[in-house]
Design a protein around this motif. Structure first.
Motif, PDB file in Angstrom:
ATOM      1  N   ALA A 162       0.833  -1.200   0.000  1.00 37.32           N
ATOM      2  CA  ALA A 162       0.000   0.000   0.000  1.00 37.32           C
ATOM      3  C   ALA A 162       0.869   1.252   0.000  1.00 37.32           C
ATOM      4  O   ALA A 162       0.559   2.237  -0.696  1.00 37.32           O
ATOM      5  CB  ALA A 162      -0.922  -0.009   1.222  1.00 37.32           C
ATOM      6  N   THR A 163       1.958   1.231   0.760  1.00 42.26           N
ATOM      7  CA  THR A 163       2.871   2.376   0.819  1.00 42.26           C
ATOM      8  C   THR A 163       3.457   2.660  -0.562  1.00 42.26           C
ATOM      9  O   THR A 163       3.588   3.828  -0.973  1.00 42.26           O
ATOM     10  CB  THR A 163       3.998   2.101   1.832  1.00 42.26           C
ATOM     11  N   TRP A 164       3.799   1.595  -1.300  1.00 41.43           N
ATOM     12  CA  TRP A 164       4.334   1.753  -2.662  1.00 41.43           C
ATOM     13  C   TRP A 164       3.304   2.440  -3.553  1.00 41.43           C
ATOM     14  O   TRP A 164       3.640   3.330  -4.336  1.00 41.43           O
ATOM     15  CB  TRP A 164       4.703   0.378  -3.222  1.00 41.43           C
ATOM     16  N   VAL A 165       2.038   2.050  -3.409  1.00 43.52           N
ATOM     17  CA  VAL A 165       0.967   2.660  -4.198  1.00 43.52           C
ATOM     18  C   VAL A 165       0.824   4.140  -3.849  1.00 43.52           C
ATOM     19  O   VAL A 165       0.724   5.001  -4.741  1.00 43.52           O
ATOM     20  CB  VAL A 165      -0.373   1.929  -3.971  1.00 43.52           C
ATOM     21  N   PHE A 166       0.842   4.454  -2.557  1.00 40.64           N
ATOM     22  CA  PHE A 166       0.714   5.850  -2.133  1.00 40.64           C
ATOM     23  C   PHE A 166       1.875   6.692  -2.663  1.00 40.64           C
ATOM     24  O   PHE A 166       1.690   7.845  -3.068  1.00 40.64           O
ATOM     25  CB  PHE A 166       0.648   5.952  -0.612  1.00 40.64           C
ATOM     26  N   ALA A 167       3.070   6.100  -2.649  1.00 46.60           N
ATOM     27  CA  ALA A 167       4.235   6.818  -3.165  1.00 46.60           C
ATOM     28  C   ALA A 167       4.093   7.070  -4.664  1.00 46.60           C
ATOM     29  O   ALA A 167       4.412   8.162  -5.154  1.00 46.60           O
ATOM     30  CB  ALA A 167       5.503   6.016  -2.878  1.00 46.60           C
ATOM     31  N   ARG A 168       3.611   6.074  -5.400  1.00 37.62           N
ATOM     32  CA  ARG A 168       3.410   6.222  -6.841  1.00 37.62           C
ATOM     33  C   ARG A 168       2.346   7.283  -7.158  1.00 37.62           C
ATOM     34  O   ARG A 168       2.426   7.981  -8.169  1.00 37.62           O
ATOM     35  CB  ARG A 168       2.997   4.882  -7.447  1.00 37.62           C
ATOM     36  N   LEU A 169       1.347   7.382  -6.271  1.00 37.35           N
ATOM     37  CA  LEU A 169       0.286   8.368  -6.463  1.00 37.35           C
ATOM     38  C   LEU A 169       0.724   9.777  -6.062  1.00 37.35           C
ATOM     39  O   LEU A 169       0.010  10.746  -6.325  1.00 37.35           O
ATOM     40  CB  LEU A 169      -0.955   7.973  -5.650  1.00 37.35           C
ATOM     41  N   GLY A 170       1.880   9.866  -5.394  1.00 41.86           N
ATOM     42  CA  GLY A 170       2.382  11.166  -4.971  1.00 41.86           C
ATOM     43  C   GLY A 170       1.783  11.682  -3.682  1.00 41.86           C
ATOM     44  O   GLY A 170       1.854  12.880  -3.395  1.00 41.86           O
ATOM     45  N   TRP A 171       1.191  10.766  -2.914  1.00 44.41           N
ATOM     46  CA  TRP A 171       0.602  11.180  -1.639  1.00 44.41           C
ATOM     47  C   TRP A 171       1.691  11.525  -0.636  1.00 44.41           C
ATOM     48  O   TRP A 171       2.756  10.893  -0.605  1.00 44.41           O
ATOM     49  CB  TRP A 171      -0.256  10.066  -1.065  1.00 44.41           C
ATOM     50  N   SER A 172       1.420  12.498   0.203  1.00 44.07           N
ATOM     51  CA  SER A 172       2.329  12.823   1.301  1.00 44.07           C
ATOM     52  C   SER A 172       1.997  11.942   2.506  1.00 44.07           C
ATOM     53  O   SER A 172       0.866  11.432   2.611  1.00 44.07           O
ATOM     54  CB  SER A 172       2.186  14.293   1.691  1.00 44.07           C
ATOM     55  N   PRO A 173       2.939  11.746   3.429  1.00 46.06           N
ATOM     56  CA  PRO A 173       2.627  10.984   4.645  1.00 46.06           C
ATOM     57  C   PRO A 173       1.445  11.570   5.408  1.00 46.06           C
ATOM     58  O   PRO A 173       0.618  10.825   5.945  1.00 46.06           O
ATOM     59  CB  PRO A 173       3.919  11.073   5.458  1.00 46.06           C
ATOM     60  N   ASN A 174       1.352  12.905   5.452  1.00 46.50           N
ATOM     61  CA  ASN A 174       0.241  13.530   6.171  1.00 46.50           C
ATOM     62  C   ASN A 174      -1.103  13.241   5.513  1.00 46.50           C
ATOM     63  O   ASN A 174      -2.123  13.122   6.195  1.00 46.50           O
ATOM     64  CB  ASN A 174       0.452  15.041   6.274  1.00 46.50           C
ATOM     65  N   ALA A 175      -1.125  13.124   4.175  1.00 47.80           N
ATOM     66  CA  ALA A 175      -2.369  12.787   3.479  1.00 47.80           C
ATOM     67  C   ALA A 175      -2.830  11.388   3.859  1.00 47.80           C
ATOM     68  O   ALA A 175      -4.033  11.140   4.048  1.00 47.80           O
ATOM     69  CB  ALA A 175      -2.170  12.895   1.970  1.00 47.80           C
ATOM     70  N   VAL A 176      -1.876  10.467   3.988  1.00 43.93           N
ATOM     71  CA  VAL A 176      -2.217   9.104   4.415  1.00 43.93           C
ATOM     72  C   VAL A 176      -2.736   9.122   5.850  1.00 43.93           C
ATOM     73  O   VAL A 176      -3.699   8.424   6.183  1.00 43.93           O
ATOM     74  CB  VAL A 176      -0.988   8.170   4.290  1.00 43.93           C
ATOM     75  N   THR A 177      -2.125   9.941   6.699  1.00 43.80           N
ATOM     76  CA  THR A 177      -2.577  10.056   8.084  1.00 43.80           C
ATOM     77  C   THR A 177      -3.999  10.595   8.158  1.00 43.80           C
ATOM     78  O   THR A 177      -4.812  10.123   8.952  1.00 43.80           O
ATOM     79  CB  THR A 177      -1.636  10.973   8.891  1.00 43.80           C
ATOM     80  N   VAL A 178      -4.310  11.580   7.329  1.00 48.13           N
ATOM     81  CA  VAL A 178      -5.678  12.112   7.293  1.00 48.13           C
ATOM     82  C   VAL A 178      -6.657  11.015   6.878  1.00 48.13           C
ATOM     83  O   VAL A 178      -7.758  10.894   7.436  1.00 48.13           O
ATOM     84  CB  VAL A 178      -5.766  13.322   6.348  1.00 48.13           C
ATOM     85  N   GLY A 179      -6.253  10.182   5.923  1.00 54.05           N
ATOM     86  CA  GLY A 179      -7.092   9.059   5.517  1.00 54.05           C
ATOM     87  C   GLY A 179      -7.331   8.097   6.660  1.00 54.05           C
ATOM     88  O   GLY A 179      -8.446   7.575   6.839  1.00 54.05           O
ATOM     89  N   PHE A 180      -6.306   7.863   7.447  1.00 51.37           N
ATOM     90  CA  PHE A 180      -6.413   6.980   8.611  1.00 51.37           C
ATOM     91  C   PHE A 180      -7.384   7.560   9.649  1.00 51.37           C
ATOM     92  O   PHE A 180      -8.226   6.846  10.208  1.00 51.37           O
ATOM     93  CB  PHE A 180      -4.993   6.738   9.138  1.00 51.37           C
ATOM     94  N   ILE A 181      -7.343   8.876   9.845  1.00 48.27           N
ATOM     95  CA  ILE A 181      -8.265   9.528  10.781  1.00 48.27           C
ATOM     96  C   ILE A 181      -9.706   9.414  10.274  1.00 48.27           C
ATOM     97  O   ILE A 181     -10.620   9.091  11.042  1.00 48.27           O
ATOM     98  CB  ILE A 181      -7.877  11.003  10.977  1.00 48.27           C
ATOM     99  N   VAL A 182      -9.905   9.655   8.992  1.00 51.97           N
ATOM    100  CA  VAL A 182     -11.250   9.585   8.407  1.00 51.97           C
ATOM    101  C   VAL A 182     -11.830   8.182   8.571  1.00 51.97           C
ATOM    102  O   VAL A 182     -13.009   8.024   8.931  1.00 51.97           O
ATOM    103  CB  VAL A 182     -11.208   9.991   6.920  1.00 51.97           C
ATOM    104  N   CYS A 183     -11.033   7.157   8.326  1.00 50.83           N
ATOM    105  CA  CYS A 183     -11.514   5.772   8.474  1.00 50.83           C
ATOM    106  C   CYS A 183     -11.907   5.484   9.921  1.00 50.83           C
ATOM    107  O   CYS A 183     -12.933   4.828  10.167  1.00 50.83           O
ATOM    108  CB  CYS A 183     -10.438   4.793   8.020  1.00 50.83           C
ATOM    109  N   GLY A 184     -11.122   5.949  10.884  1.00 57.80           N
ATOM    110  CA  GLY A 184     -11.428   5.707  12.288  1.00 57.80           C
ATOM    111  C   GLY A 184     -12.718   6.364  12.722  1.00 57.80           C
ATOM    112  O   GLY A 184     -13.566   5.740  13.377  1.00 57.80           O
ATOM    113  N   VAL A 185     -12.890   7.634  12.358  1.00 59.86           N
ATOM    114  CA  VAL A 185     -14.110   8.356  12.722  1.00 59.86           C
ATOM    115  C   VAL A 185     -15.318   7.760  11.998  1.00 59.86           C
ATOM    116  O   VAL A 185     -16.394   7.593  12.587  1.00 59.86           O
ATOM    117  CB  VAL A 185     -13.965   9.853  12.412  1.00 59.86           C
ATOM    118  N   ALA A 186     -15.142   7.412  10.723  1.00 60.14           N
ATOM    119  CA  ALA A 186     -16.241   6.822   9.952  1.00 60.14           C
ATOM    120  C   ALA A 186     -16.690   5.503  10.562  1.00 60.14           C
ATOM    121  O   ALA A 186     -17.893   5.195  10.577  1.00 60.14           O
ATOM    122  CB  ALA A 186     -15.807   6.614   8.500  1.00 60.14           C
ATOM    123  N   ALA A 187     -15.763   4.722  11.080  1.00 62.73           N
ATOM    124  CA  ALA A 187     -16.122   3.452  11.717  1.00 62.73           C
ATOM    125  C   ALA A 187     -17.033   3.686  12.912  1.00 62.73           C
ATOM    126  O   ALA A 187     -18.005   2.946  13.128  1.00 62.73           O
ATOM    127  CB  ALA A 187     -14.861   2.704  12.148  1.00 62.73           C
TER     128      ALA A 187
END
Length: 225
Positions: free
Chosen positions: A8-33
């Motif tokens: 997944a990290t390789w995919v995020f790197a290929r997409l040009g995502w920043s580490p903070n963008a991935v962290t925001v995604g992690f927060i959204v998933c937690g709250v959505a749950a």
């Protein structure tokens, strides 16, 4: 999940995502749950468990992406910590609404869920404030491994027992999401909310005990010395 996250990290790197963008995604998933689990029913419990697995995956990947790209930041560390607070609080709060049986802003189970969420956050704050206290008193930020052990033999034994039983993990997002799913399956067969309500009360009791036990363990150790 650590075996999956590098891909997944390789995919995020290929997409040009920043580490903070991935962290925001992690927060959204937690709250959505937490929001989804509050809706009740078996399918919402399944969806919440899947969201928490995504939360875990993204939580692994943000650090891996930061290490791979060399893009470390205080903002990223801060967001990661806040994400754990929000994810666990949302899931416990959602469990309270779920146990109530219908969406309402009041009721004993809603109150129990909110109380469990607050207590779980206090446990996390107790841990994080060790770093704050050490920093403000001029001590090195991280205590040594030896400093984690309680000074008294009785407290040391209690700490080892608690660590072996791992009861504290009931209020952590990954384990709690799976327990909610198990309770939802039992309730679906029983035709009531008994299992969900028992789980909620167990979370409340354990969170309350953890606040006291964790505080005593910190003060009785050498973490603040």
């Amino acid at each position: 999940m650590r075996r999956v996250s590098p891909r997944a990290t390789w995919v995020f790197a290929r997409l040009g995502w920043s580490p903070n963008a991935v962290t925001v995604g992690f927060i959204v998933c937690g709250v959505a749950a937490g929001v989804v689990v509050a809706l009740g029913g078996l399918w919402s419990a399944i969806a919440a468990a899947i969201l928490i697995q995504a939360y875990l995956l993204l939580d692994c990947s943000d650090g891996e992406l930061a290490r791979w790209s060399g893009r470390f930041s205080a903002t990223g560390i801060y967001l990661d910590r806040v994400g754990h607070y929000l994810g666990e609080a949302a899931l416990l709060t959602g469990l309270g609404f779920r146990a109530q049986g219908h969406l309402t802003v009041s009721g004993p189970y809603v109150t129990a869920g909110l109380a469990a969420a607050l207590l779980a956050m206090i446990v996390k704050a107790e841990t994080d404030n060790v770093i704050v206290a050490r920093s403000e008193s001029g001590l090195p930020e991280s205590p040594t491994d030896a400093a984690l052990a309680p000074r008294g033999s009785g407290l040391a034994l209690a700490r080892r027992l608690a660590a072996s039983l791992k009861v504290h993990r009931i209020i952590q997002a990954v384990e709690l999401s799976l327990l909610i799913l198990v309770a939802a399956i039992i309730d679906a067969f029983a035709g009531n909310l008994t299992a969900t309500r028992v789980l909620l009360i167990a979370c409340l009791v354990i969170a309350g005990l953890m606040v006291i036990a964790h505080l005593l363990a910190i003060v009785a150790s050498r973490r603040l010395r």
